[in-house]
Design a protein around this motif. Sequence first.
Motif, mmCIF file in Angstrom:
data_model
loop_
_atom_site.group_PDB
_atom_site.id
_atom_site.type_symbol
_atom_site.label_atom_id
_atom_site.label_comp_id
_atom_site.label_asym_id
_atom_site.label_seq_id
_atom_site.Cartn_x
_atom_site.Cartn_y
_atom_site.Cartn_z
ATOM 1 N N PHE A 130 0.902 -1.262 0.044
ATOM 2 C CA PHE A 130 -0.117 -0.114 0.126
ATOM 3 C C PHE A 130 1.077 1.271 0.177
ATOM 4 O O PHE A 130 0.465 2.109 -0.780
ATOM 5 C CB PHE A 130 -0.709 -0.044 1.288
ATOM 6 N N ALA A 131 1.887 1.259 0.878
ATOM 7 C CA ALA A 131 2.768 2.339 0.911
ATOM 8 C C ALA A 131 3.494 2.557 -0.493
ATOM 9 O O ALA A 131 3.481 3.804 -0.869
ATOM 10 C CB ALA A 131 3.923 2.348 1.989
ATOM 11 N N LEU A 135 3.192 5.918 -3.204
ATOM 12 C CA LEU A 135 4.465 6.636 -3.376
ATOM 13 C C LEU A 135 4.294 6.729 -4.728
ATOM 14 O O LEU A 135 4.610 7.815 -5.566
ATOM 15 C CB LEU A 135 5.514 5.777 -3.000
ATOM 16 N N LEU A 136 3.866 5.511 -5.679
ATOM 17 C CA LEU A 136 4.001 5.575 -7.154
ATOM 18 C C LEU A 136 2.789 6.611 -7.696
ATOM 19 O O LEU A 136 2.879 7.133 -8.480
ATOM 20 C CB LEU A 136 3.705 4.250 -7.734
ATOM 21 N N VAL A 137 1.627 6.605 -7.105
ATOM 22 C CA VAL A 137 0.529 7.363 -7.360
ATOM 23 C C VAL A 137 1.036 9.018 -7.160
ATOM 24 O O VAL A 137 0.744 9.763 -8.202
ATOM 25 C CB VAL A 137 -0.574 7.427 -6.634
ATOM 26 N N ILE A 141 1.512 11.472 -10.417
ATOM 27 C CA ILE A 141 0.689 12.835 -10.396
ATOM 28 C C ILE A 141 1.635 14.139 -10.518
ATOM 29 O O ILE A 141 1.580 15.099 -11.379
ATOM 30 C CB ILE A 141 -0.111 13.176 -9.045
ATOM 31 N N ALA A 142 2.991 13.903 -9.622
ATOM 32 C CA ALA A 142 3.926 15.072 -9.803
ATOM 33 C C ALA A 142 4.558 15.124 -11.191
ATOM 34 O O ALA A 142 5.071 16.122 -11.560
ATOM 35 C CB ALA A 142 4.852 14.903 -8.495
ATOM 36 N N ILE A 283 3.730 15.472 -5.046
ATOM 37 C CA ILE A 283 4.940 15.532 -4.170
ATOM 38 C C ILE A 283 4.462 15.107 -2.879
ATOM 39 O O ILE A 283 5.291 14.442 -2.023
ATOM 40 C CB ILE A 283 5.782 16.684 -4.253
ATOM 41 N N LEU A 284 3.532 15.666 -2.165
ATOM 42 C CA LEU A 284 2.815 15.466 -0.597
ATOM 43 C C LEU A 284 2.463 14.126 -0.599
ATOM 44 O O LEU A 284 2.534 13.582 0.535
ATOM 45 C CB LEU A 284 1.951 16.343 -0.347
ATOM 46 N N ILE A 285 1.713 13.596 -1.674
ATOM 47 C CA ILE A 285 1.193 12.155 -1.715
ATOM 48 C C ILE A 285 2.558 11.364 -1.605
ATOM 49 O O ILE A 285 2.485 10.212 -0.938
ATOM 50 C CB ILE A 285 0.442 11.919 -2.824
ATOM 51 N N ALA A 286 3.425 11.511 -2.627
ATOM 52 C CA ALA A 286 4.791 10.586 -2.473
ATOM 53 C C ALA A 286 5.323 10.578 -1.379
ATOM 54 O O ALA A 286 5.913 9.741 -0.894
ATOM 55 C CB ALA A 286 5.417 11.041 -3.877
#
Length: 343
Positions: A130-131, A135-137, A141-142, A283-286
Amino acid sequence: MGEMSSFQLGVVGALFLSVASSVSIVICNKALMSNLGFPFATTLTSWHLMVTFCTLHTAQRLNFFESKSIDTKTVMLFGILNGVSIGLLNLSLGFNSIGFYQMTKLAIIPFTVLLETLFLNKQFSRKIKFALFLLLVGVGIASVTDLQLNLVGTILSLLAIVTTCVGQILTNTIQKRLNVSSTQLLYQSAPFQAAILFVSGPLVDQFLTKQNVFAFKYSPLVLGFIVLSCLIAVSVNFSTFLVIGKTSPVTYQVLGHLKTCLILGFGYTLLHDPFTERNIIGILIAICGMGLYSFFCTQESKKKQSPDLSLVSQIKEKDATQLLGHPDKESHEAKKSTKDSVV
């Protein structure tokens, strides 16, 4: 406990060195290629590896580390594989859009997980998966903008993914199975990586850029940046082998995406690259994904260590019981002997 804290300190140092050197070389190479018009990435990589080998050879002569012989066939195939993967990644960038190239880099993590699960019987928990997904999502996005597909570019990307994953897995496996350090493995394999890229680099670069690296006009400023890039590359190559050897190929790829986020941030801050809300959200999601990955890895590592510690304590208790048991037995026999003599 002292060895464990020393190991953790070594891992943190390796991670920091990898991030600092990688971000530095990207900024240096961006200035070299974008501002000074030197587009020969593959040839430059061959020079990086040649300087790395020369530096390690000098260090070995000065007894900074001990050279350890490794089977020539293993080292040669390993070095050629890594060299080919670098060439394929550069070709993939040349034949594909930037967005598709970023997708290629993102695909390395799930493919590495798949290979390690199938061939090395390594288990990844749902939390870790899940982590990694988060990270990949976030990185997607970025950094991923456009996705333009073509047959040749897709084939090159698939080959780049396979060779990169296998090369990084072998970097970890060879160090552990043959009991060699990251420095020893890099010292042995760097000449073969440099050789394959030194031969193929000018051809690949000419095919991609339509320019000849040997006909390029080298100004003192360009030469200065090339030398600086090669010196930083010594640290990059060393830290790459060090991180993969001390952690895992997946952790190294996670670290690579952290570098991507940092480079995007530095590009916006120092080079005034365009930056949007999408970049910030990605970047925040990553970063959340990286934080969760680090937290879950630490938790699982502690769980693996706790059975070992309990086993050690049980062995110590057993040994202590045996040691305490012998005096009682001897005392009992002594008393019995005294009783018999009195009788």
